[in-house]
Design a protein around this motif. Structure first.
Motif, mmCIF file in Angstrom:
data_model
loop_
_atom_site.group_PDB
_atom_site.id
_atom_site.type_symbol
_atom_site.label_atom_id
_atom_site.label_comp_id
_atom_site.label_asym_id
_atom_site.label_seq_id
_atom_site.Cartn_x
_atom_site.Cartn_y
_atom_site.Cartn_z
ATOM 1 N N ALA A 120 0.895 -1.159 0.120
ATOM 2 C CA ALA A 120 -0.044 0.084 0.029
ATOM 3 C C ALA A 120 0.749 1.080 0.160
ATOM 4 C CB ALA A 120 -0.847 -0.043 1.135
ATOM 5 N N ALA A 121 0.592 2.332 -0.770
ATOM 6 C CA ALA A 121 1.468 3.529 -0.982
ATOM 7 C C ALA A 121 0.625 4.483 0.250
ATOM 8 C CB ALA A 121 1.408 3.971 -2.447
ATOM 9 N N ASP A 122 -0.622 4.258 0.478
ATOM 10 C CA ASP A 122 -1.177 5.027 1.394
ATOM 11 C C ASP A 122 -2.390 4.489 1.810
ATOM 12 O OD1 ASP A 122 -2.131 7.333 2.828
ATOM 13 O OD2 ASP A 122 -2.740 8.860 1.084
ATOM 14 N N ALA A 123 -2.662 4.777 3.292
ATOM 15 C CA ALA A 123 -3.761 3.952 3.624
ATOM 16 C C ALA A 123 -4.508 5.010 4.668
ATOM 17 C CB ALA A 123 -3.452 2.963 4.743
ATOM 18 N N ARG A 124 -5.962 5.033 4.700
ATOM 19 C CA ARG A 124 -6.554 5.965 5.555
ATOM 20 C C ARG A 124 -7.950 5.576 5.883
ATOM 21 N NH1 ARG A 124 -6.675 11.036 1.325
ATOM 22 N NH2 ARG A 124 -4.432 10.568 1.623
ATOM 23 N N TRP A 125 -8.635 6.140 6.867
ATOM 24 C CA TRP A 125 -10.082 5.883 7.109
ATOM 25 C C TRP A 125 -10.833 7.107 6.265
ATOM 26 C CZ3 TRP A 125 -11.441 1.996 9.365
ATOM 27 C CH2 TRP A 125 -10.673 1.205 10.213
ATOM 28 N N VAL A 126 -11.777 6.843 5.587
ATOM 29 C CA VAL A 126 -12.486 7.536 5.021
ATOM 30 C C VAL A 126 -13.878 7.548 5.296
ATOM 31 C CG1 VAL A 126 -13.333 8.238 2.388
ATOM 32 C CG2 VAL A 126 -11.066 7.369 3.006
ATOM 33 N N LEU A 127 -14.684 8.662 5.439
ATOM 34 C CA LEU A 127 -16.182 8.804 5.936
ATOM 35 C C LEU A 127 -16.849 8.217 4.495
ATOM 36 C CD1 LEU A 127 -16.539 12.557 7.232
ATOM 37 C CD2 LEU A 127 -16.651 10.385 8.373
ATOM 38 N N CYS A 128 -17.748 7.459 5.293
ATOM 39 C CA CYS A 128 -18.699 6.581 4.195
ATOM 40 C C CYS A 128 -19.248 7.422 3.095
ATOM 41 C CB CYS A 128 -19.915 5.913 4.702
ATOM 42 S SG CYS A 128 -19.329 4.480 5.903
ATOM 43 N N GLU A 129 -19.733 8.805 3.482
ATOM 44 C CA GLU A 129 -20.349 9.633 2.335
ATOM 45 C C GLU A 129 -19.191 9.898 1.374
ATOM 46 O OE1 GLU A 129 -20.182 13.532 5.149
ATOM 47 O OE2 GLU A 129 -21.596 12.036 5.724
ATOM 48 N N GLU A 130 -18.005 9.995 1.963
ATOM 49 C CA GLU A 130 -16.717 10.391 0.888
ATOM 50 C C GLU A 130 -16.421 9.318 -0.088
ATOM 51 O OE1 GLU A 130 -13.398 12.403 2.523
ATOM 52 O OE2 GLU A 130 -14.562 12.962 4.412
ATOM 53 N N VAL A 131 -16.501 7.969 0.411
ATOM 54 C CA VAL A 131 -16.284 7.055 -0.412
ATOM 55 C C VAL A 131 -17.173 6.924 -1.697
ATOM 56 C CG1 VAL A 131 -16.359 4.474 -0.492
ATOM 57 C CG2 VAL A 131 -15.536 5.695 1.505
ATOM 58 N N PHE A 132 -18.265 7.655 -1.680
ATOM 59 C CA PHE A 132 -19.256 7.510 -2.656
ATOM 60 C C PHE A 132 -19.011 8.519 -3.361
ATOM 61 C CE2 PHE A 132 -20.872 4.284 0.106
ATOM 62 C CZ PHE A 132 -21.116 3.334 -0.503
ATOM 63 N N SER A 133 -18.512 9.653 -3.031
ATOM 64 C CA SER A 133 -18.169 10.856 -3.920
ATOM 65 C C SER A 133 -16.995 10.601 -4.955
ATOM 66 C CB SER A 133 -17.567 11.792 -3.025
ATOM 67 O OG SER A 133 -16.407 11.609 -2.647
ATOM 68 N N ALA A 134 -16.645 11.476 -5.997
ATOM 69 C CA ALA A 134 -15.769 11.325 -7.036
ATOM 70 C C ALA A 134 -14.148 11.432 -6.689
ATOM 71 C CB ALA A 134 -15.687 12.243 -8.079
ATOM 72 N N THR A 135 -14.014 11.657 -5.328
ATOM 73 C CA THR A 135 -12.752 12.036 -4.643
ATOM 74 C C THR A 135 -11.725 10.670 -4.867
ATOM 75 O OG1 THR A 135 -13.527 13.490 -3.111
ATOM 76 C CG2 THR A 135 -11.302 12.858 -2.501
ATOM 77 N N TYR A 136 -12.216 9.538 -4.607
ATOM 78 C CA TYR A 136 -11.360 8.422 -4.595
ATOM 79 C C TYR A 136 -11.595 7.525 -5.942
ATOM 80 C CZ TYR A 136 -10.400 9.755 0.299
ATOM 81 O OH TYR A 136 -10.154 10.522 1.532
ATOM 82 N N LYS A 137 -12.348 7.840 -6.576
ATOM 83 C CA LYS A 137 -12.617 7.318 -7.972
ATOM 84 C C LYS A 137 -12.637 5.903 -7.911
ATOM 85 C CE LYS A 137 -10.123 11.098 -10.067
ATOM 86 N NZ LYS A 137 -9.057 11.581 -10.695
ATOM 87 N N LEU A 138 -13.595 5.136 -6.879
ATOM 88 C CA LEU A 138 -13.726 3.853 -6.711
ATOM 89 C C LEU A 138 -14.510 3.203 -7.859
ATOM 90 C CD1 LEU A 138 -14.047 3.586 -2.956
ATOM 91 C CD2 LEU A 138 -12.094 2.900 -4.245
ATOM 92 N N ASP A 139 -14.356 2.207 -8.422
ATOM 93 C CA ASP A 139 -15.174 1.726 -9.487
ATOM 94 C C ASP A 139 -16.477 1.202 -8.960
ATOM 95 O OD1 ASP A 139 -14.950 -1.136 -8.877
ATOM 96 O OD2 ASP A 139 -13.138 -1.379 -9.869
ATOM 97 N N GLU A 140 -17.630 1.167 -9.918
ATOM 98 C CA GLU A 140 -18.742 0.547 -9.604
ATOM 99 C C GLU A 140 -18.700 -0.650 -8.907
ATOM 100 O OE1 GLU A 140 -21.518 2.484 -9.546
ATOM 101 O OE2 GLU A 140 -20.293 4.011 -10.349
ATOM 102 N N THR A 141 -17.942 -1.626 -9.077
ATOM 103 C CA THR A 141 -17.974 -2.741 -8.437
ATOM 104 C C THR A 141 -17.644 -2.720 -7.180
ATOM 105 O OG1 THR A 141 -17.385 -3.976 -10.489
ATOM 106 C CG2 THR A 141 -16.928 -5.131 -8.466
ATOM 107 N N THR A 142 -16.429 -1.999 -6.870
ATOM 108 C CA THR A 142 -16.000 -1.680 -5.405
ATOM 109 C C THR A 142 -17.060 -1.014 -4.652
ATOM 110 O OG1 THR A 142 -13.806 -1.881 -6.454
ATOM 111 C CG2 THR A 142 -14.093 -0.530 -4.160
ATOM 112 N N LEU A 143 -17.690 0.057 -5.193
ATOM 113 C CA LEU A 143 -18.720 0.808 -4.659
ATOM 114 C C LEU A 143 -20.091 -0.235 -4.052
ATOM 115 C CD1 LEU A 143 -18.673 4.086 -6.505
ATOM 116 C CD2 LEU A 143 -17.769 3.645 -4.149
ATOM 117 N N GLY A 144 -20.230 -1.267 -5.043
ATOM 118 C CA GLY A 144 -21.251 -1.990 -4.764
ATOM 119 C C GLY A 144 -20.907 -3.190 -3.611
ATOM 120 N N VAL A 145 -19.675 -3.427 -3.512
ATOM 121 C CA VAL A 145 -19.231 -4.345 -2.519
ATOM 122 C C VAL A 145 -19.142 -3.507 -0.994
ATOM 123 C CG1 VAL A 145 -17.136 -5.367 -1.435
ATOM 124 C CG2 VAL A 145 -17.666 -5.721 -3.909
#
Length: 158
Positions: A120-145
């Motif tokens: 891992a190059a970085d690791a952090r706790w992220v508020l759930c609401e931020e996870v679903f924003s464009a900030t972290y650019k998670l793909d749809e599959t990961t967001l579904g998980v």
């Protein structure tokens, strides 16, 4: 008995067979643990912590070990969310990476600050609401998980 490293650890890039891996949605209150990948595939992308299983290891043991190695966070695996395929092909269409991932919902034993380790190059706790924003650019599959883990957590709180 041969101790050739190819026999001990399967080749990850252009593998001969799919590699079984684990990934975990780790919750701590209203936060989710994310890592920025330090290696291929998807180097630099934000993702869930996880990695390949070791021989003789259960998926529950593997997810606990992988999360600790990548972040220093101790977890309790609670439930399997889903199993999915991650197949990445090169420009010629050849399978460059092929993982069968068992996605776990985990709870942190201690919501300590994550410490990057392993790949891992970085690791952090992220508020759930931020996870679903464009900030972290998670793909749809990961967001579904992640949504699946949040539903399990909600059911457990009832």
């Amino acid at each position: 008995m041969s101790t050739d490293s190819d026999e001990i650890r399967p080749r990850r890039e252009y593998p001969r067979a799919p590699i079984v891996g684990v990934a975990g949605v780790v919750l701590c209150g209203d936060r989710v643990l994310l890592i920025r990948r330090g290696r291929e595939p998807l180097i630099g992308a934000w993702s869930l912590p996880g990695g390949a299983l070791e021989l003789g290891e259960t998926t529950a043991e593997g997810i606990s070990r992988e999360i600790f190695e990548e972040t220093g966070v101790q977890v309790r695996p609670i439930a399997i969310i889903t199993t999915l395929d991650r197949i990445l092909r090169d420009a010629d269409g050849a399978v460059q990476f092929h993982y069968v991932l068992v996605e776990w919902f985990c709870v942190a034993d201690d919501c300590c600050d994550p410490i990057c380790g392993d790949d891992a190059a970085d690791a952090r706790w992220v508020l759930c609401e931020e996870v679903f924003s464009a900030t972290y650019k998670l793909d749809e599959t990961t967001l579904g998980v992640i949504e699946g883990a949040l539903k399990i957590a909600e059911t457990m709180q009832r």
